[in-house]
Structures are given as C-alpha cells and as structure tokens.
Scaffold this active site. Structure first.
Site, PDB file in Angstrom:
ATOM      1  CD  GLU A   1      -2.957  -0.922  -0.059  1.00 35.81           C
ATOM      2  OE1 GLU A   1      -3.265   0.134  -0.377  1.00 35.81           O
ATOM      3  OE2 GLU A   1      -3.031  -2.110  -0.565  1.00 35.81           O
TER       4      GLU A   1
ATOM      5  CD1 TRP B   1      -1.225   0.266  -3.669  1.00 36.54           C
ATOM      6  CD2 TRP B   1      -1.788   1.334  -5.504  1.00 36.54           C
ATOM      7  NE1 TRP B   1      -1.972  -0.624  -4.661  1.00 36.54           N
ATOM      8  CE2 TRP B   1      -2.426   0.131  -5.908  1.00 36.54           C
ATOM      9  CE3 TRP B   1      -1.948   2.277  -6.796  1.00 36.54           C
ATOM     10  CZ2 TRP B   1      -2.917  -0.445  -6.913  1.00 36.54           C
ATOM     11  CZ3 TRP B   1      -2.924   1.830  -7.771  1.00 36.54           C
ATOM     12  CH2 TRP B   1      -3.123   0.589  -8.024  1.00 36.54           C
TER      13      TRP B   1
ATOM     14  CD1 TRP C   1     -17.291  14.948 -16.909  1.00 35.57           C
ATOM     15  CD2 TRP C   1     -18.052  13.659 -15.649  1.00 35.57           C
ATOM     16  NE1 TRP C   1     -16.069  14.024 -16.869  1.00 35.57           N
ATOM     17  CE2 TRP C   1     -16.589  13.112 -16.062  1.00 35.57           C
ATOM     18  CE3 TRP C   1     -18.639  12.828 -14.792  1.00 35.57           C
ATOM     19  CZ2 TRP C   1     -15.953  11.906 -15.473  1.00 35.57           C
ATOM     20  CZ3 TRP C   1     -17.740  11.531 -14.346  1.00 35.57           C
ATOM     21  CH2 TRP C   1     -16.613  11.428 -14.579  1.00 35.57           C
TER      22      TRP C   1
ATOM     23  CG  ASN D   1      -8.230   3.188   0.689  1.00 39.88           C
ATOM     24  OD1 ASN D   1      -8.173   3.870  -0.189  1.00 39.88           O
ATOM     25  ND2 ASN D   1      -8.343   1.869   0.300  1.00 39.88           N
TER      26      ASN D   1
ATOM     27  CD1 TRP E   1     -12.637  12.333 -13.206  1.00 40.59           C
ATOM     28  CD2 TRP E   1     -11.068  13.167 -11.927  1.00 40.59           C
ATOM     29  NE1 TRP E   1     -11.553  12.786 -13.954  1.00 40.59           N
ATOM     30  CE2 TRP E   1     -10.428  13.377 -13.251  1.00 40.59           C
ATOM     31  CE3 TRP E   1     -10.286  13.785 -10.982  1.00 40.59           C
ATOM     32  CZ2 TRP E   1      -9.351  13.832 -13.552  1.00 40.59           C
ATOM     33  CZ3 TRP E   1      -9.092  14.356 -11.298  1.00 40.59           C
ATOM     34  CH2 TRP E   1      -8.570  14.415 -12.537  1.00 40.59           C
TER      35      TRP E   1
ATOM     36  CD1 TRP F   1      -9.887  12.336  -5.637  1.00 40.70           C
ATOM     37  CD2 TRP F   1     -12.034  11.895  -6.314  1.00 40.70           C
ATOM     38  NE1 TRP F   1     -10.833  12.544  -4.688  1.00 40.70           N
ATOM     39  CE2 TRP F   1     -11.882  12.376  -4.963  1.00 40.70           C
ATOM     40  CE3 TRP F   1     -13.132  11.489  -7.045  1.00 40.70           C
ATOM     41  CZ2 TRP F   1     -13.411  12.470  -4.352  1.00 40.70           C
ATOM     42  CZ3 TRP F   1     -14.513  11.601  -6.539  1.00 40.70           C
ATOM     43  CH2 TRP F   1     -14.386  12.152  -5.042  1.00 40.70           C
TER      44      TRP F   1
HETATM   45  P1  FAD Z   1      -2.758   2.576   5.486  1.00 38.48           P
HETATM   46  O1  FAD Z   1      -3.733   1.509   4.785  1.00 38.48           O
HETATM   47  O2  FAD Z   1      -2.198   2.500   6.487  1.00 38.48           O
HETATM   48  O3  FAD Z   1      -1.635   2.705   4.166  1.00 38.48           O
HETATM   49  C1  FAD Z   1      -0.577   3.274   4.486  1.00 38.48           C
HETATM   50  C2  FAD Z   1      -0.223   4.214   3.702  1.00 38.48           C
HETATM   51  O4  FAD Z   1       0.117   3.751   2.353  1.00 38.48           O
HETATM   52  C3  FAD Z   1      -0.992   5.549   3.678  1.00 38.48           C
HETATM   53  O5  FAD Z   1      -0.803   6.519   4.713  1.00 38.48           O
HETATM   54  C4  FAD Z   1      -0.668   6.112   2.078  1.00 38.48           C
HETATM   55  O6  FAD Z   1       0.382   7.114   2.249  1.00 38.48           O
HETATM   56  C5  FAD Z   1      -0.558   5.062   1.369  1.00 38.48           C
HETATM   57  N1  FAD Z   1      -1.319   4.354   0.682  1.00 38.48           N
HETATM   58  C6  FAD Z   1      -2.533   3.870   1.056  1.00 38.48           C
HETATM   59  N2  FAD Z   1      -3.350   3.594  -0.009  1.00 38.48           N
HETATM   60  C7  FAD Z   1      -3.168   4.321  -1.058  1.00 38.48           C
HETATM   61  C8  FAD Z   1      -3.625   4.537  -2.154  1.00 38.48           C
HETATM   62  N3  FAD Z   1      -4.872   3.981  -2.721  1.00 38.48           N
HETATM   63  N4  FAD Z   1      -2.918   5.202  -3.058  1.00 38.48           N
HETATM   64  C9  FAD Z   1      -1.810   6.079  -2.570  1.00 38.48           C
HETATM   65  N5  FAD Z   1      -1.413   5.690  -1.415  1.00 38.48           N
HETATM   66  C10 FAD Z   1      -1.843   4.976  -0.625  1.00 38.48           C
HETATM   67  N6  FAD Z   1      -4.179   9.278   0.173  1.00 38.48           N
HETATM   68  C11 FAD Z   1      -3.386  10.186   0.508  1.00 38.48           C
HETATM   69  O7  FAD Z   1      -2.312  10.151   1.368  1.00 38.48           O
HETATM   70  N7  FAD Z   1      -3.922  11.596   0.046  1.00 38.48           N
HETATM   71  C12 FAD Z   1      -4.967  11.831  -0.471  1.00 38.48           C
HETATM   72  O8  FAD Z   1      -5.114  12.921  -0.974  1.00 38.48           O
HETATM   73  C13 FAD Z   1      -5.721  10.511  -0.774  1.00 38.48           C
HETATM   74  N8  FAD Z   1      -6.869  10.944  -1.715  1.00 38.48           N
HETATM   75  C14 FAD Z   1      -7.599   9.815  -1.835  1.00 38.48           C
HETATM   76  C15 FAD Z   1      -8.922  10.051  -2.654  1.00 38.48           C
HETATM   77  C16 FAD Z   1      -9.604   8.958  -3.016  1.00 38.48           C
HETATM   78  C17 FAD Z   1     -10.721   9.137  -3.842  1.00 38.48           C
HETATM   79  C18 FAD Z   1      -9.085   7.752  -2.673  1.00 38.48           C
HETATM   80  C19 FAD Z   1     -10.077   6.598  -2.916  1.00 38.48           C
HETATM   81  C20 FAD Z   1      -8.154   7.422  -1.922  1.00 38.48           C
HETATM   82  C21 FAD Z   1      -7.292   8.567  -1.541  1.00 38.48           C
HETATM   83  N9  FAD Z   1      -5.870   8.408  -0.814  1.00 38.48           N
HETATM   84  C22 FAD Z   1      -5.152   9.203  -0.329  1.00 38.48           C
HETATM   85  C23 FAD Z   1      -5.438   6.941  -0.419  1.00 38.48           C
HETATM   86  C24 FAD Z   1      -5.943   6.120   0.689  1.00 38.48           C
HETATM   87  O9  FAD Z   1      -7.177   6.361   1.048  1.00 38.48           O
HETATM   88  C25 FAD Z   1      -5.208   6.996   2.013  1.00 38.48           C
HETATM   89  O10 FAD Z   1      -3.763   6.831   1.767  1.00 38.48           O
HETATM   90  C26 FAD Z   1      -5.363   6.053   3.197  1.00 38.48           C
HETATM   91  O11 FAD Z   1      -6.548   5.841   3.555  1.00 38.48           O
HETATM   92  C27 FAD Z   1      -4.808   6.791   4.339  1.00 38.48           C
HETATM   93  O12 FAD Z   1      -5.057   5.997   5.691  1.00 38.48           O
HETATM   94  P2  FAD Z   1      -3.662   4.896   6.313  1.00 38.48           P
HETATM   95  O13 FAD Z   1      -2.485   5.984   6.437  1.00 38.48           O
HETATM   96  O14 FAD Z   1      -4.275   4.768   7.412  1.00 38.48           O
HETATM   97  O15 FAD Z   1      -3.546   3.986   5.240  1.00 38.48           O
END
Ligand code: FAD
Length: 479
Positions: A278, A281, A309, A344, A362, A385
């Site tokens: 993750e 990503w 849209w 997420n 979006w 997005w």
């Molecule tokens: P964990 O599950 O603990 O993951 C650890 C780290 O991995 C996160 O802190 C993040 O840095 C990275 N990560 C995890 N999932 C993703 C992902 N899908 N894409 C990129 N990095 C990821 N994340 C942001 O940091 N900033 C945003 O502005 C952002 N906008 C989002 C918008 C949408 C529509 C969606 C669907 C997801 C978005 N995310 C964003 C990705 C993700 O939702 C968050 O990183 C995550 O929920 C953060 O919680 P966590 O640190 O507990 O995640």
C-alpha cells in the site's frame, strides 16, 4: 572564522531524522539556516484542513530544531524571491532542499536552482520523499510503468534507494537571529468557527506523533492488516497518511521499521508485504504525477475528456455535507468533516457515488478532498480519483459501479461506522441501517427516524443511476 551558512529549504519534509538535505548541510560543517516558506500561490498549496496540520507540524518541527540548536526561519510569499534575498542577507554559500515531483514543483525548483547557480550559490537537491526516484523504476523497455503490479514487483525487488539516516541531536545554527514571521500570525488554524475542533482528538502532528503512529500500528493492527483494512469501523490501518504527506516520517523509515518487525517475528512476512504494497501505491502515484503534467485536472485516458458529466450543484452540496440519503456515503463524508480523514474503503465508495451515481466530474470531488483532508496529497489524491473514475492508469473499470447499500452491508455489517458518524440513524437495526427507506414504518418510528425530515431520502435511485452511468460511458466508448 566560521564558514558561510548553508540554507536548507523545507517543504513537505518536516523531520529531523532521515532528512538528506538537512543531514548534508550539517555534514558540511557550516552553520545551517533552516527556512520554511508558505507560498499560497503555488500549485497544491495546502487547503483548509492541511493548514491546520501544517500549523501544528511546523510548531513541533521548529521546537525540535530549536532543541538541536537551530532556529526555523518562517517566511510567507514566493520562494523564487525570498530564497535569493535571504541567501544574500545572511551571506550563504549554498542552498539545499529535498526534491519534489509534481511537474509544477519541478519547474519552480529548476528555475530557482538556475537563478541561484547564476548568482554563485551552490545548489544541491536530494531524494527524500519516495522509496525510489521515479526515473529509477522503469519497464524493461524503458519508460514509466502504467500498471501497478509490475511496478511494485520491480520496486520491491530493488528496495529503497538508500538507508534511513539517523536522527540529528545537534544542528549548528546561525550565530545571529534572522527576521522570521511568527507562526501564529499566519492564522493557519480556523477560528470563528473552529471547524477543526474534532481533529485534535484523533491526531498528533509532528515527527514524534508520526513515529508513535507507526509503532502503535506495527505492534497492533499490522498483524491483521490484510483482513482489517477494509472495515471502516475498526482502527485497522496505520493512519500514517498525513504524517507521510507532510514528510514527518519517510517511506524509507516505514519500510525499514516494517521489515524489522517482520524479522523480529512481530508480524508475518505476508502482513508486512501487504502493508508495504500500500505504501507502494504512494510511490506509484508520484510516478504517474511526475510523468503526467496536469494529472490533477485532465484524465489520463484521453477518451474520458468527452465524458458527458452532469452539472448538479444540489447533488454536489448533498455529497459534501453527507446528506445523500445513502448512510455509508454520508458517514464517510461526515468522518472527513469531523476528523479531516476518511477510511480508504469509504473514500472509494463516496468517490464512486459522486462520479457514477451523480455523474459529477471527479475533479470536483478531488478539489473538495484537497480542501478537507489533512492528508491531501497532490499525487495520491489525483491518482486515486482517476482510479475510481476509471480514467486513470491501472484504474477500476468504469462499468464496475459500487452499490452503496451492498458495500455498506459488506464492509460495515453491524452498522457501527454509520452509527458513529450518522447518529440520527443509530437506533436502526443492522438489517436496515444501510437502506433506511426499506425499513417498515414501525421500525423507523421506533428508531426515531422520519425520512425526509430527520434523515434525507436518497438523492437518486441507485438502479436508475447505474443504468444512466453505463449509458453515459457508452457514448465515450463510441467516440
Ligand atoms: P494505510 O492503509 O495504513 O496505508 C499506509 C500508507 O500507504 C498511507 O498512509 C498512504 O501513504 C499509502 N496508501 C495507502 N493506500 C493508498 C492509495 N490507494 N494510493 C496512494 N497511497 C496509498 N491518500 C493520501 O495520502 N492523500 C490523499 O489525498 C488521498 N486521496 C484519496 C482520494 C480517493 C478518492 C481515494 C479512493 C483514496 C485516496 N487516498 C489518499 C489513498 C488512501 O485512501 C489513503 O492513503 C489512506 O486511506 C490513508 O490511511 P492510512 O494511512 O491509515 O492507510
């Protein structure tokens, strides 16, 4: 005689440990002039929620720097003007910074580097924000990856570019004080009304808060991350996102700590790898942003530029306020408002609802997230997005449309998440909590719910919206 100072220009890298630019400045033996510039005109300037975070993060960072021996200089305005004049004023020899990857930032930093070099300063930039630089992870035939699985395979096989640098106890600051703004004068925190009141209950901005969050995660939920990460009622994810977004901790530090936890037997290899994939990503999103200028505005799949849209200000407003009539969507949007963060799984459901059920572009959703998320991140926000909308690289196909009721039933089966953030539905049994309009009159009455009064009717019928979205999608496929 003391050598001329080195300026270290901080951006989203507010940490003392594993900070290559700061480390190099200290190693040079020269006095260090740490500076942070608030430039609200630059691309991806912090939105409202991120400003709240920035205030506290800067406070913690300045205090740590002070303890180490250097004072953080705060300036507001354009870096292109402030850095050269500061360099001149303190007779600096060099300017160091950690690299950024959004094309607008790359351009700005290139221009600043050229101007400073012409003026006779040494300029050095460092890799600090990613596991690997975008140009270090390429397909076999050269060029960037557009599919995540092979990207991550290539990156994780190599591992990070560098080893994390240790924390700095001592930084040799400037002998004399340099004029600096007062952080409080920047008014980054909201007042009248203080809509961020709930944030402080959940977050501890700053480097030590970041490391505490990582430790708590690795010693707790990490072991069952693969299973728990999709359940929004659980605290099963790391919540590192705002700490990573502000660079209070580096992905290299996260990588090393996770591997150490695996090696010590604290978590299984599989659990560690799932979590790091993750984190991967994030690197992938930065790769996409680096190679695709305008990714925050333009679809990566160009055919989506002609997507029909809808203009629906009422729908957009209901979505922002968490009043769509779909409880899981509303709970997510209210969690965002209350805490500056959203789980997420619910981000995916709420984003899909905006784009596919309401057919709202979006970009509108991304702008709202940019303003309301404490973790708002130029790469992750745009890439995610576009992923949801189907217009991104390696995106979810557009025709896979989330049903907000069955998603709620699957990932919040007892309805605890909805109960927490949509308290007016708390009295409903789990059977109806994700679709209150299906509940018998007596059940609604007993729970104190009057649809259309205490909680909205659905703003759109999902079955109708699904067909409408698929029809809209067919028009772009044809074109
Ligand atoms: P964990 O599950 O603990 O993951 C650890 C780290 O991995 C996160 O802190 C993040 O840095 C990275 N990560 C995890 N999932 C993703 C992902 N899908 N894409 C990129 N990095 C990821 N994340 C942001 O940091 N900033 C945003 O502005 C952002 N906008 C989002 C918008 C949408 C529509 C969606 C669907 C997801 C978005 N995310 C964003 C990705 C993700 O939702 C968050 O990183 C995550 O929920 C953060 O919680 P966590 O640190 O507990 O995640």
């Amino acid at each position: 005689m003391e050598s001329p100072p080195v300026i270290v220009c901080f951006r989203r890298d507010l940490r003392l440990a594993d900070n290559p630019a700061l480390h190099a400045a200290r190693e040079s033996g020269a006095p260090v002039a740490p500076v942070f510039i608030l430039d609200e005109e630059e691309a991806f300037a912090p939105g409202g929620a991120a400003k709240w975070w920035l205030h506290r993060s800067l406070k913690a960072f300045a205090s740590n720097l002070e303890k180490a021996g250097a004072s953080l200089i705060l300036k507001r305005g354009r870096a292109a003007e402030i850095i050269p004049s500061l360099a001149d004023a303190i007779k600096a020899s060099a300017v160091y910074w950690n690299r950024r990857y959004a094309p607008a930032h790359v351009e700005a930093d290139k221009a600043l580097k050229a101007a400073l070099t012409d003026a006779g300063y040494e300029v050095k930039s460092f890799s600090a924000a990613l596991l690997r630089e975008p140009w270090e992870v390429e397909t076999k035939s050269g060029g960037p990856f557009r599919v995540y699985t092979p990207f991550w395979k290539a990156l994780s096989a190599k591992g990070p570019t560098r080893k994390a640098l240790p924390g700095l106890r001592k930084v040799n600051g400037l002998g004399e004080a340099v004029p600096s703004d007062e952080l409080d004068d920047w008014n980054l925190e909201p007042r009248n009304p203080d809509w961020a009141r709930g944030f402080a209950e959940m977050w501890r901005p700053g480097e030590s808060g970041a490391h505490a969050a990582l430790r708590e995660f690795l010693e707790g939920p990490a072991a069952s991350y693969a299973r728990g990460r999709d359940m929004p009622a659980l605290s099963a994810t790391s919540r590192l996102s705002p700490h990573l977004a502000f660079g209070e901790i580096s992905p290299v530090q996260v990588w090393q700590a996770t591997h150490a936890q695996v090696e010590s037997g604290g978590i299984s290899r599989q659990a560690g790898e799932k979590f790091l994939s993750e984190i991967g990503w994030r690197d992938f999103s930065y790769n996409l942003l680096f190679y695709n200028e305008g990714m925050d505005e333009r679809p990566l799949r160009t055919e989506f530029a002609s997507f029909p849209w809808r203009n629906d200000p009422k729908g957009l407003d209901a979505w922002k306020k968490g009043r769509t009539g779909y409880p899981i969507v509303d709970a997510g949007m209210r969690q965002l408002w209350r805490t500056g963060w959203m789980h997420n799984r619910v981000r995916m459901i709420a984003a899909s609802f905006l784009v596919k059920d309401l057919l709202i572009p979006w970009q509108e959703g991304a702008r709202w997230f940019q303003d309301t998320l404490v973790d708002a991140d130029p790469a992750n926000n745009s890439a995610s997005w576009q992923w949801v909308a189907g217009s991104g690289a390696d995106a979810a196909p557009f025709f896979r449309i989330f049903n907000p009721v069955s998603q709620g039933e699957k990932f919040d089966p007892a309805g605890d998440y909805v109960r927490e953030y949509v308290p007016e539905l708390a009295g409903l049994p789990a059977e109806f909590i994700h679709a209150p309009w299906k509940a018998p009159e007596a059940t609604l009455k007993k729970a104190g719910v009057t649809l259309g009064e205490t909680y909205p009717e659905p703003v759109v019928d999902h079955a109708f919206a699904r067909t409408r979205a698929l029809d809209a999608f067919k028009t772009i496929k044809k074109s």
